[in-house]
Design an enzyme around this catalytic site. Sequence first.
Site, PDB file in Angstrom:
ATOM      1  N   THR A 179       0.886  -1.152   0.000  1.00  0.00           N
ATOM      2  CA  THR A 179       0.000   0.000   0.000  1.00  0.00           C
ATOM      3  C   THR A 179       0.923   1.199   0.000  1.00  0.00           C
ATOM      4  OG1 THR A 179      -0.011   0.047   2.409  1.00  0.00           O
ATOM      5  CG2 THR A 179      -1.835  -1.089   1.381  1.00  0.00           C
ATOM      6  N   ARG A 207     -13.159  -8.524  -2.789  1.00  0.00           N
ATOM      7  CA  ARG A 207     -12.387  -8.506  -1.549  1.00  0.00           C
ATOM      8  C   ARG A 207     -12.150  -7.067  -1.094  1.00  0.00           C
ATOM      9  NH1 ARG A 207      -6.772  -6.767  -0.095  1.00  0.00           N
ATOM     10  NH2 ARG A 207      -6.276  -7.929   1.792  1.00  0.00           N
ATOM     11  N   VAL A 208     -12.306  -6.807   0.186  1.00  0.00           N
ATOM     12  CA  VAL A 208     -12.170  -5.458   0.740  1.00  0.00           C
ATOM     13  C   VAL A 208     -10.858  -5.347   1.495  1.00  0.00           C
ATOM     14  CG1 VAL A 208     -13.142  -3.768   2.333  1.00  0.00           C
ATOM     15  CG2 VAL A 208     -14.657  -5.124   0.879  1.00  0.00           C
ATOM     16  N   ASP A 210      -7.990  -3.572   4.052  1.00  0.00           N
ATOM     17  CA  ASP A 210      -7.960  -2.862   5.335  1.00  0.00           C
ATOM     18  C   ASP A 210      -7.706  -1.375   5.164  1.00  0.00           C
ATOM     19  OD1 ASP A 210      -4.788  -2.218   6.158  1.00  0.00           O
ATOM     20  OD2 ASP A 210      -5.081  -3.754   4.639  1.00  0.00           O
ATOM     21  N   THR A 228       0.428  -1.276   6.525  1.00  0.00           N
ATOM     22  CA  THR A 228       0.671  -2.013   5.296  1.00  0.00           C
ATOM     23  C   THR A 228       0.959  -3.455   5.674  1.00  0.00           C
ATOM     24  OG1 THR A 228       2.055  -2.155   3.311  1.00  0.00           O
ATOM     25  CG2 THR A 228       3.140  -1.416   5.326  1.00  0.00           C
ATOM     26  N   GLY A 229       0.806  -4.361   4.708  1.00  0.00           N
ATOM     27  CA  GLY A 229       1.018  -5.771   4.989  1.00  0.00           C
ATOM     28  C   GLY A 229      -0.159  -6.587   4.494  1.00  0.00           C
TER      29      GLY A 229
END
Length: 316
Positions: A179, A207-208, A210, A228-229
Amino acid sequence: MSNKAVKPKLIIHGGAGGHLKSAKGEAIVRKTLHSIIEEVYALLDFGSSALDAVILGCQLLENQPIFNAGTGSVLQSDGQIRMSAALMDGARQRFSGVINVSRVRHPIELAKFLQGEEDRVLSDYGATELLRELNIPRYDPLIDIRLKEWIQEREENFDKHMAGVVAEQELVHEPRKGTIGVVALDCNGKIAAGTSTGGKGLERIGRVSDSAMPAGNYADASAGVSCTGIGEDIMEECLAAKIVIRVTDGMTLVDAMQKSMTDCRGRHRDVGAIAIANDGTISWGKTSEVLLAAYHNGEKIGDTLNWNNQELVGHH
């Protein structure tokens, strides 16, 4: 600077995951991050708000095809690009965002507009209608490397769980997470945070991420965090909000980051985060191999690209 109550602080990231594949790639990422830090910090130093600085920082990062946000976003399993972004004004504790929006250059601009609306988080159809309402030109964020990456994975029946965080000249061979994010503290002591992403890539349609949730992007008057991740790991930890709330409840930012990252490692989460507290502390944390972040502490620019030891948390 002498007439300002607070010395501005700034930190940005371009994702987290495995090591960059080459020294040349690392140099490109460092140059890109540092140039954006310079431009955005100049705005803060001139007296602009944390919110305006975060918006500019996200736009500049979204412009960079090496990162997975805006131009350079990854493709989902059906070969389409769907992006998400969120913005939070810590002073007003106001959150806005868009989920799975397509054909736009800067998803963060939609989150900016929604800051002033009653309905502040829109999904794909609503975000598309907002694009039309605002007369924002349609834009194709697809770049050749991302298309080749998707074609290669399709030929291998989508064996990977996600695409590469950085679009390098050679396709990545290890899954990474990506991100972009910005956290800023302005000269009035106000904090804002913004996060934007193309998703994890190759994912199921719908798909959503975070990134458009308080789990991945959160701020109040005490601190701001961008994560991020692996999105599902971040959501299950409610990571950004958890770090901020721990600071609000009295922990130092470094202690809050350390506690949160220790918990994440104990639960085998794969995450990274950047943060700033209202006392001027800048901190970052990761359980992944590397975190692609850079910061300005009011005196100089630093970065975390070579921070690959076993420590979970860094600060300045």
